[in-house]
Enzyme design. Structure first.
Site, PDB file in Angstrom:
ATOM      1  N   GLY A   1       0.827  -5.180   1.039  1.00 21.74           N
ATOM      2  CA  GLY A   1      -0.459  -5.138  -0.162  1.00 21.74           C
ATOM      3  C   GLY A   1       0.097  -5.969  -1.293  1.00 21.74           C
ATOM      4  O   GLY A   1      -1.034  -6.551  -1.886  1.00 21.74           O
TER       5      GLY A   1
ATOM      6  N   GLU B   1       3.831  -4.780   7.446  1.00 25.65           N
ATOM      7  CA  GLU B   1       3.027  -3.852   8.030  1.00 25.65           C
ATOM      8  C   GLU B   1       3.229  -3.581   9.501  1.00 25.65           C
ATOM      9  O   GLU B   1       3.014  -2.350   9.693  1.00 25.65           O
ATOM     10  CB  GLU B   1       1.780  -4.230   7.797  1.00 25.65           C
ATOM     11  CG  GLU B   1       1.052  -4.428   6.182  1.00 25.65           C
ATOM     12  CD  GLU B   1       1.289  -5.770   5.473  1.00 25.65           C
ATOM     13  OE1 GLU B   1       2.203  -6.567   5.965  1.00 25.65           O
ATOM     14  OE2 GLU B   1       0.654  -6.123   4.708  1.00 25.65           O
TER      15      GLU B   1
ATOM     16  N   GLU C   1      -0.085  -9.711  -0.689  1.00 25.66           N
ATOM     17  CA  GLU C   1      -1.552  -9.700  -0.524  1.00 25.66           C
ATOM     18  C   GLU C   1      -2.271 -10.169  -2.071  1.00 25.66           C
ATOM     19  O   GLU C   1      -3.090 -10.848  -2.218  1.00 25.66           O
ATOM     20  CB  GLU C   1      -2.365  -9.013   0.314  1.00 25.66           C
ATOM     21  CG  GLU C   1      -1.872  -8.889   1.635  1.00 25.66           C
ATOM     22  CD  GLU C   1      -2.344  -7.824   2.589  1.00 25.66           C
ATOM     23  OE1 GLU C   1      -2.053  -6.674   2.354  1.00 25.66           O
ATOM     24  OE2 GLU C   1      -2.989  -8.115   3.626  1.00 25.66           O
TER      25      GLU C   1
ATOM     26  N   ALA D   1       0.804  -1.097  -0.046  1.00 24.05           N
ATOM     27  CA  ALA D   1       0.099  -0.138   0.071  1.00 24.05           C
ATOM     28  C   ALA D   1       1.057   1.227   0.210  1.00 24.05           C
ATOM     29  O   ALA D   1       1.973   1.154   0.671  1.00 24.05           O
ATOM     30  CB  ALA D   1      -1.025   0.107   1.331  1.00 24.05           C
TER      31      ALA D   1
HETATM   32  N1  DAK Z   1       4.606   3.155  -0.576  1.00 25.09           N
HETATM   33  C1  DAK Z   1       4.927   4.428  -1.142  1.00 25.09           C
HETATM   34  N2  DAK Z   1       6.215   4.561  -1.476  1.00 25.09           N
HETATM   35  C2  DAK Z   1       6.988   3.639  -1.460  1.00 25.09           C
HETATM   36  C3  DAK Z   1       6.790   2.401  -0.903  1.00 25.09           C
HETATM   37  C4  DAK Z   1       5.244   2.192  -0.451  1.00 25.09           C
HETATM   38  N3  DAK Z   1       4.951   0.967   0.080  1.00 25.09           N
HETATM   39  N4  DAK Z   1       7.721   1.772  -0.673  1.00 25.09           N
HETATM   40  C5  DAK Z   1       8.699   2.319  -1.400  1.00 25.09           C
HETATM   41  N5  DAK Z   1       8.200   3.472  -1.900  1.00 25.09           N
HETATM   42  C6  DAK Z   1       9.166   4.629  -2.371  1.00 25.09           C
HETATM   43  C7  DAK Z   1      10.142   5.051  -1.582  1.00 25.09           C
HETATM   44  O1  DAK Z   1       9.499   6.131  -0.752  1.00 25.09           O
HETATM   45  C8  DAK Z   1      10.945   5.726  -2.519  1.00 25.09           C
HETATM   46  O2  DAK Z   1      10.577   6.861  -3.148  1.00 25.09           O
HETATM   47  P1  DAK Z   1      11.410   8.397  -2.977  1.00 25.09           P
HETATM   48  O3  DAK Z   1      11.945   8.415  -1.507  1.00 25.09           O
HETATM   49  O4  DAK Z   1      12.540   8.225  -3.949  1.00 25.09           O
HETATM   50  O5  DAK Z   1      10.343   9.348  -3.371  1.00 25.09           O
HETATM   51  C9  DAK Z   1      11.124   4.783  -3.594  1.00 25.09           C
HETATM   52  O6  DAK Z   1       9.780   3.841  -3.426  1.00 25.09           O
HETATM   53  C10 DAK Z   1      12.137   3.853  -3.508  1.00 25.09           C
HETATM   54  O7  DAK Z   1      12.105   3.202  -2.389  1.00 25.09           O
HETATM   55  P2  DAK Z   1      13.473   3.205  -1.211  1.00 25.09           P
HETATM   56  O8  DAK Z   1      14.434   4.310  -1.514  1.00 25.09           O
HETATM   57  O9  DAK Z   1      12.833   2.819  -0.005  1.00 25.09           O
HETATM   58  O10 DAK Z   1      14.072   1.703  -1.936  1.00 25.09           O
HETATM   59  P3  DAK Z   1      15.160   0.704  -1.152  1.00 25.09           P
HETATM   60  O11 DAK Z   1      15.958  -0.140  -2.129  1.00 25.09           O
HETATM   61  O12 DAK Z   1      15.757   1.607  -0.157  1.00 25.09           O
HETATM   62  O13 DAK Z   1      14.107  -0.151  -0.065  1.00 25.09           O
HETATM   63  C11 DAK Z   1      12.303  -1.491   0.511  1.00 25.09           C
HETATM   64  C12 DAK Z   1      13.319  -1.111  -0.645  1.00 25.09           C
HETATM   65  C13 DAK Z   1      11.072  -2.258  -0.260  1.00 25.09           C
HETATM   66  C14 DAK Z   1      12.845  -2.090   1.434  1.00 25.09           C
HETATM   67  C15 DAK Z   1      11.760  -0.274   1.100  1.00 25.09           C
HETATM   68  O14 DAK Z   1      11.298   0.681  -0.005  1.00 25.09           O
HETATM   69  C16 DAK Z   1      10.476  -0.473   1.955  1.00 25.09           C
HETATM   70  O15 DAK Z   1      10.466  -0.868   3.070  1.00 25.09           O
HETATM   71  N6  DAK Z   1       9.340  -0.113   1.636  1.00 25.09           N
HETATM   72  C17 DAK Z   1       7.997  -0.181   2.226  1.00 25.09           C
HETATM   73  C18 DAK Z   1       7.525  -1.631   2.377  1.00 25.09           C
HETATM   74  C19 DAK Z   1       6.491  -1.896   3.240  1.00 25.09           C
HETATM   75  O16 DAK Z   1       6.415  -1.433   4.444  1.00 25.09           O
HETATM   76  N7  DAK Z   1       5.176  -2.232   2.597  1.00 25.09           N
HETATM   77  C20 DAK Z   1       3.985  -2.484   3.437  1.00 25.09           C
HETATM   78  C21 DAK Z   1       3.028  -1.359   3.289  1.00 25.09           C
HETATM   79  S1  DAK Z   1       1.669  -1.214   4.306  1.00 25.09           S
HETATM   80  C22 DAK Z   1      -5.270  -1.446   6.272  1.00 25.09           C
HETATM   81  C23 DAK Z   1      -4.605  -0.537   6.379  1.00 25.09           C
HETATM   82  C24 DAK Z   1      -3.316  -0.369   5.768  1.00 25.09           C
HETATM   83  C25 DAK Z   1      -2.665  -1.523   5.142  1.00 25.09           C
HETATM   84  C26 DAK Z   1      -3.422  -2.807   5.060  1.00 25.09           C
HETATM   85  C27 DAK Z   1      -4.833  -2.554   5.631  1.00 25.09           C
HETATM   86  N8  DAK Z   1      -6.464  -1.624   6.753  1.00 25.09           N
HETATM   87  C28 DAK Z   1      -7.220  -0.386   7.625  1.00 25.09           C
HETATM   88  C29 DAK Z   1      -7.671  -2.865   7.079  1.00 25.09           C
HETATM   89  C30 DAK Z   1      -1.367  -1.539   4.514  1.00 25.09           C
HETATM   90  C31 DAK Z   1      -0.860  -2.358   3.913  1.00 25.09           C
HETATM   91  C32 DAK Z   1       0.566  -2.336   3.233  1.00 25.09           C
HETATM   92  O17 DAK Z   1       0.758  -2.805   2.479  1.00 25.09           O
END
Ligand code: DAK
Length: 261
Positions: free
Chosen positions: A112, A135, A115, A67
């Site tokens: 997500g 998450e 998922e 997400a």
């Molecule tokens: N969202 C938005 N931007 C993202 C992103 C994400 N999930 N993941 C990466 N990016 C962006 C980064 O911000 C960066 O953008 P800029 O800073 O250049 O503008 C660009 O993509 C490149 O990422 P990194 O610079 O971070 O790249 P690295 O190689 O250093 O790291 C990484 C890669 C995959 C390890 C890292 O980007 C990372 O940890 N990303 C986040 C992964 C994460 O936590 N995913 C889970 C997201 S939460 C619900 C509520 C919420 C949800 C579900 C249900 N309910 C109310 C029921 C949430 C669900 C999720 O999926």
């Protein structure tokens, strides 16, 4: 980038390729991405020339990093709920499309993003892919179906560990657990995903679609109900021309090309 390019759709050899196309944000799932994906799934479902779908991500770094955290950070709880409901609807559409759907995981499949891959029938991943549900590390929750589908794919104990710690797994580890079906070299991903789809498309179409439905629906029933559902579907499959022709060709030791009727 114009919004029309955020998700790509192209049909080749009976397969609709749907590509998440925000590589600069690791193909994060925004509301717009999910809306476009939803209408492309509708298109794939209604287009009779499309027999299967492969979902992948643009670039070589991510299938989808989940997400859109930048959106989540400033959204109201109701907006977060709306995004989650949209994602759940998209994942349910994938799972009940009535056609073969394979995830070609070209890099990170997180939150997500994973998922979405979990809702697909099968998953092919590149060797450098990393998968997981981080998450909890950002105070969020695997609320797009992850707490439901991951335990069904790899078992409650293992799913709980990954969902509770947020630890990521390698493609090989995911394969050992049965989460990923095939691990392939990065430059072979499209070819291998397509080969897997074509292998399934070579089988009797009604039998394939009923098999998937029996697996999917059966997992939500008791063992006895599920087995009886399988028996009912077997009876239905026996009404097809392909069943008659397929069983006949076995008896007569000839080969069979299925008609889908
Ligand atoms: N969202 C938005 N931007 C993202 C992103 C994400 N999930 N993941 C990466 N990016 C962006 C980064 O911000 C960066 O953008 P800029 O800073 O250049 O503008 C660009 O993509 C490149 O990422 P990194 O610079 O971070 O790249 P690295 O190689 O250093 O790291 C990484 C890669 C995959 C390890 C890292 O980007 C990372 O940890 N990303 C986040 C992964 C994460 O936590 N995913 C889970 C997201 S939460 C619900 C509520 C919420 C949800 C579900 C249900 N309910 C109310 C029921 C949430 C669900 C999720 O999926």
């Amino acid at each position: 980038m114009p919004s029309k390019d955020i998700v790509l759709f192209r049909v080749k050899s009976r397969i609709a390729w749907i590509t998440l196309n925000r590589p600069e944000a690791l193909n994060a799932l925004s509301k717009e991405v999910l809306q476009q994906l939803s209408s492309m799934l509708d298109k794939a479902k209604t287009d009779a020339t499309v027999k299967a779908v492969i979902i992948t991500g643009a670039g070589d770094k991510a299938f989808s990093a989940g997400a859109d955290i930048k959106y989540l950070n400033q959204a109201t709880p109701l907006e977060v709920r709306e995004l989650a409901q949209l994602a759940v609807t998209v994942n349910n559409k994938i799972e009940t499309l009535g056609k073969v759907v394979v995830a070609a995981i070209n890099g990170y499949a997180l939150g997500g993003g994973l998922e979405m891959a979990e809702a697909c029938m099968l998953r092919v991943a590149v060797r450098h892919a990393r998968l997981g549900h981080p998450e909890v590390r950002i105070g969020a929750f695997a609320g797009f179906g992850g707490t439901t589908r991951l335990p069904r794919l790899i078992g409650k104990g293992r799913a709980a560990e990954y969902l509770l710690t947020g630890n990521l797994m390698s493609a090989e580890e995911a394969q050992q657990m049965g989460l990923v079906n095939r691990v392939v070299a990065a430059d072979k991903l499209h070819q291998e995903a397509e080969a897997l789809v074509l292998e399934i498309l070579a089988q009797a179409p009604v039998a394939v679609s009923m098999t998937w439905e029996a697996i999917h629906r059966g997992l939500n029933l008791t063992l006895e109900e599920s087995a009886l559902l399988g028996a009912d579907y077997f009876g239905l499959v026996a009404s097809t021309e392909d069943f008659r022709a397929g069983t006949k060709s076995f008896v007569e030791k000839t080969s069979q090309v299925f008609s889908g009727k």
